[in-house]
Design a protein around this motif. Structure first.
Motif, PDB file in Angstrom:
ATOM      1  N   GLU A  52       4.697   7.712   5.464  1.00 60.64           N
ATOM      2  CA  GLU A  52       5.796   7.377   6.633  1.00 60.64           C
ATOM      3  C   GLU A  52       5.239   8.099   7.880  1.00 60.64           C
ATOM      4  N   GLY A  53       6.118   7.826   8.551  1.00 60.49           N
ATOM      5  CA  GLY A  53       6.297   7.315   9.965  1.00 60.49           C
ATOM      6  C   GLY A  53       5.352   6.637  10.826  1.00 60.49           C
ATOM      7  N   THR A  54       4.945   4.758   9.665  1.00 59.22           N
ATOM      8  CA  THR A  54       4.504   4.200  10.563  1.00 59.22           C
ATOM      9  C   THR A  54       5.254   3.425  11.280  1.00 59.22           C
ATOM     10  N   ASP A  55       4.930   2.843  12.259  1.00 57.56           N
ATOM     11  CA  ASP A  55       5.531   2.100  13.802  1.00 57.56           C
ATOM     12  C   ASP A  55       6.038   1.555  12.710  1.00 57.56           C
ATOM     13  N   ALA A  56       7.676   1.637  13.386  1.00 53.83           N
ATOM     14  CA  ALA A  56       9.501   0.213  12.866  1.00 53.83           C
ATOM     15  C   ALA A  56       8.008  -1.418  12.714  1.00 53.83           C
ATOM     16  N   ALA A  57       8.020  -1.588  13.662  1.00 58.99           N
ATOM     17  CA  ALA A  57       7.913  -3.314  14.229  1.00 58.99           C
ATOM     18  C   ALA A  57       6.771  -3.666  13.219  1.00 58.99           C
ATOM     19  N   ASP A  58       5.449  -2.167  12.861  1.00 60.97           N
ATOM     20  CA  ASP A  58       4.756  -2.307  11.241  1.00 60.97           C
ATOM     21  C   ASP A  58       5.682  -2.770  10.817  1.00 60.97           C
ATOM     22  N   VAL A  59       6.479  -1.689  10.251  1.00 62.82           N
ATOM     23  CA  VAL A  59       7.074  -1.951   8.954  1.00 62.82           C
ATOM     24  C   VAL A  59       7.613  -3.006   8.765  1.00 62.82           C
ATOM     25  N   GLY A  60       8.092  -4.042   9.594  1.00 58.66           N
ATOM     26  CA  GLY A  60       9.215  -5.008   9.974  1.00 58.66           C
ATOM     27  C   GLY A  60       8.221  -6.265   9.404  1.00 58.66           C
ATOM     28  N   TYR A  61       6.447  -6.009  10.217  1.00 59.00           N
ATOM     29  CA  TYR A  61       5.811  -7.141   9.769  1.00 59.00           C
ATOM     30  C   TYR A  61       5.440  -6.925   8.064  1.00 59.00           C
ATOM     31  N   ARG A  62       5.262  -5.815   7.781  1.00 61.26           N
ATOM     32  CA  ARG A  62       4.070  -5.818   6.521  1.00 61.26           C
ATOM     33  C   ARG A  62       5.306  -5.936   4.808  1.00 61.26           C
ATOM     34  N   ALA A  63       6.932  -6.173   5.670  1.00 60.10           N
ATOM     35  CA  ALA A  63       8.001  -6.240   4.801  1.00 60.10           C
ATOM     36  C   ALA A  63       7.707  -8.113   4.300  1.00 60.10           C
ATOM     37  N   LEU A  64       7.781  -8.290   4.988  1.00 54.98           N
ATOM     38  CA  LEU A  64       7.186 -10.332   5.224  1.00 54.98           C
ATOM     39  C   LEU A  64       6.402 -10.874   5.289  1.00 54.98           C
ATOM     40  N   ALA A  65       4.832  -9.776   5.213  1.00 55.84           N
ATOM     41  CA  ALA A  65       3.773 -10.255   5.349  1.00 55.84           C
ATOM     42  C   ALA A  65       3.260 -10.370   3.602  1.00 55.84           C
ATOM     43  N   VAL A  66       3.889  -9.204   2.825  1.00 54.99           N
ATOM     44  CA  VAL A  66       2.867  -9.066   1.623  1.00 54.99           C
ATOM     45  C   VAL A  66       4.247 -10.323   0.538  1.00 54.99           C
ATOM     46  N   ASN A  67       5.074 -10.681   1.215  1.00 55.46           N
ATOM     47  CA  ASN A  67       5.963 -11.990   0.592  1.00 55.46           C
ATOM     48  C   ASN A  67       5.191 -13.096   0.763  1.00 55.46           C
ATOM     49  N   LEU A  68       4.726 -13.168   1.861  1.00 57.03           N
ATOM     50  CA  LEU A  68       3.889 -14.501   2.430  1.00 57.03           C
ATOM     51  C   LEU A  68       2.951 -14.758   1.813  1.00 57.03           C
ATOM     52  N   SER A  69       1.912 -13.572   1.532  1.00 54.05           N
ATOM     53  CA  SER A  69       1.084 -13.779   0.788  1.00 54.05           C
ATOM     54  C   SER A  69       1.292 -14.153  -0.186  1.00 54.05           C
ATOM     55  N   ASP A  70       2.500 -14.040  -1.397  1.00 57.07           N
ATOM     56  CA  ASP A  70       3.152 -14.262  -2.552  1.00 57.07           C
ATOM     57  C   ASP A  70       2.742 -15.955  -2.330  1.00 57.07           C
ATOM     58  N   ILE A  71       3.047 -16.099  -1.714  1.00 51.50           N
ATOM     59  CA  ILE A  71       4.185 -17.642  -1.006  1.00 51.50           C
ATOM     60  C   ILE A  71       2.365 -18.688  -1.500  1.00 51.50           C
TER      61      ILE A  71
END
Ligand code: ADP
Ligand code: MG
Length: 324
Positions: A56-75
């Motif tokens: 909780e409290g993670t910087d919003a830009a890091d959250v946005g990055y992560r949301a896509l990064a975990v998916n790109l990793s699956d691809i």
């Protein structure tokens, strides 16, 4: 939402794309996309939840990055080329600063991989972000978890364990100077190995991305391949920043059981190894850490002896990852 769902979408999630394969994007009832001829569609989805997958409290830009990064990793783990995504966003309140930061982090990574946001849904609720990603792969082959055979050598990209160490510095409030900053970046900004996956597509016998921890994920790959595996603990790539801040037990626990690395775990027959370095080029280092075995289950060895992960110490791993 008080800012208005439509205003949020228009302000933060609508981009104009030059891409000719997005025939219809954000703004209609659904997106219409063009697939290249002779390519197979590859689709994955992943959800991240505040307090479960990131603090909780993670910087919003890091959250946005992560949301896509975990998916790109699956691809990446499929050897596929990412192309587009949809975004389901549940936020507690329409906080403009948060939304702007989130969008900045998301699009920064999206642009690097030329991934278009083509639709989504926006609701008020607990902070939960789901990204669905789509892309394509050539019909002559894609990576799976199940293609490994006994005798195939087991490799991992990058330096597993650093993300867990970075998370530990956050949870323990340790600043840790340069080493701490480096490790936190490894946790907050994992680098999805899309290029490596593309290079391994017709080369590796099996692959998956490491999200839950090296040992757990090696077990999944080995089981899917109908094999077991032996991992040589001394072969694991060492992280100088991790060693600077943590003791040896913590390091080996992070390397074997820490999550969130988003590296690629892959196998290949020994005779291909000579060509591996040339194949993956300067993309990223890959280290041979073990071998697939006929005997089921994954065991760790050190100096030819069975090795078990030291217990005790800091138990961050169970708290953040795994348990749904
Ligand atoms: P509907 O009423 O059909 O559910 P919405 O009003 O939810 O449509 O969304 C309007 C448009 O905005 C749709 O094209 C939808 O895909 C898009 N959209 C909604 N939320 C997001 C979001 N967070 N990111 C990207 N596109 C979004
Ligand atoms: Mg809707």
């Amino acid at each position: 939402m008080s800012l208005g769902e439509f205003e949020i979408i228009a302000r933060y999630f609508t981009r104009r794309y030059e891409r000719s394969d997005v025939l219809l994007g954000v703004g209609d009832d659904a997106a219409v996309l063009e697939q290249p001829p002779d390519r197979k569609l590859v689709v994955a989805v992943d959800t991240i939840i505040a307090g479960v997958h990131f603090p909780e409290g993670t910087d919003a830009a890091d959250v946005g990055y992560r949301a896509l990064a975990v998916n790109l990793s699956d691809i990446a783990a499929m050897g596929a080329q990412p192309r587009w995504m949809t975004l389901s966003l549940s936020v507690p309140s329409p906080d403009e600063r948060w939304l702007a930061g989130f969008a900045a982090g998301l699009f920064a990574l999206a642009e690097r991989h030329d991934v278009a946001l083509v639709g989504g849904d926006t609701v008020r609720g607990p902070l939960v972000i789901t990204v669905q990603i789509g892309g394509w792969v050539e019909p002559d082959g894609w990576l799976t978890r199940s293609g490994g055979r006994p005798g195939d050598l087991l490799f991992v990209s990058g330096t597993p364990g650093e993300a867990a160490a970075g998370l530990a510095t956050i949870q323990r409030g340790v600043e840790g100077g340069e080493a701490g900053a480096y490790l936190r970046r490894r946790f907050l900004r994992p680098e999805p190995r899309v290029d490596l996956g593309r290079r391994l597509r017709t080369f590796a016998s099996a692959a998956m991305d490491v999200s839950d921890g090296l040992l757990t994920d090696a077990e999944k790959l080995a089981a899917a391949s109908g094999c077991g595996a032996v991992i040589d603990v001394d072969a694991l790539p060492a992280s100088q920043p991790m060693r600077t801040l943590f003791d040896a037990d913590f390091c080996v626990r992070s390397q074997l059981a820490g999550g969130d690395d988003y590296e690629l775990l892959f196998t290949m027959p020994p005779q291909r190894c000579a060509a591996l370095a040339e194949r993956i080029g300067g993309a990223i280092a890959a280290t041979q850490i073990g071998v697939l075995t006929v005997e089921r289950g994954v065991r760790c060895e050190r100096g030819g002896r069975r090795f078990t992960i030291p217990s005790g110490g800091y138990d961050h791993f169970a708290r953040m990852q795994g348990a749904p």
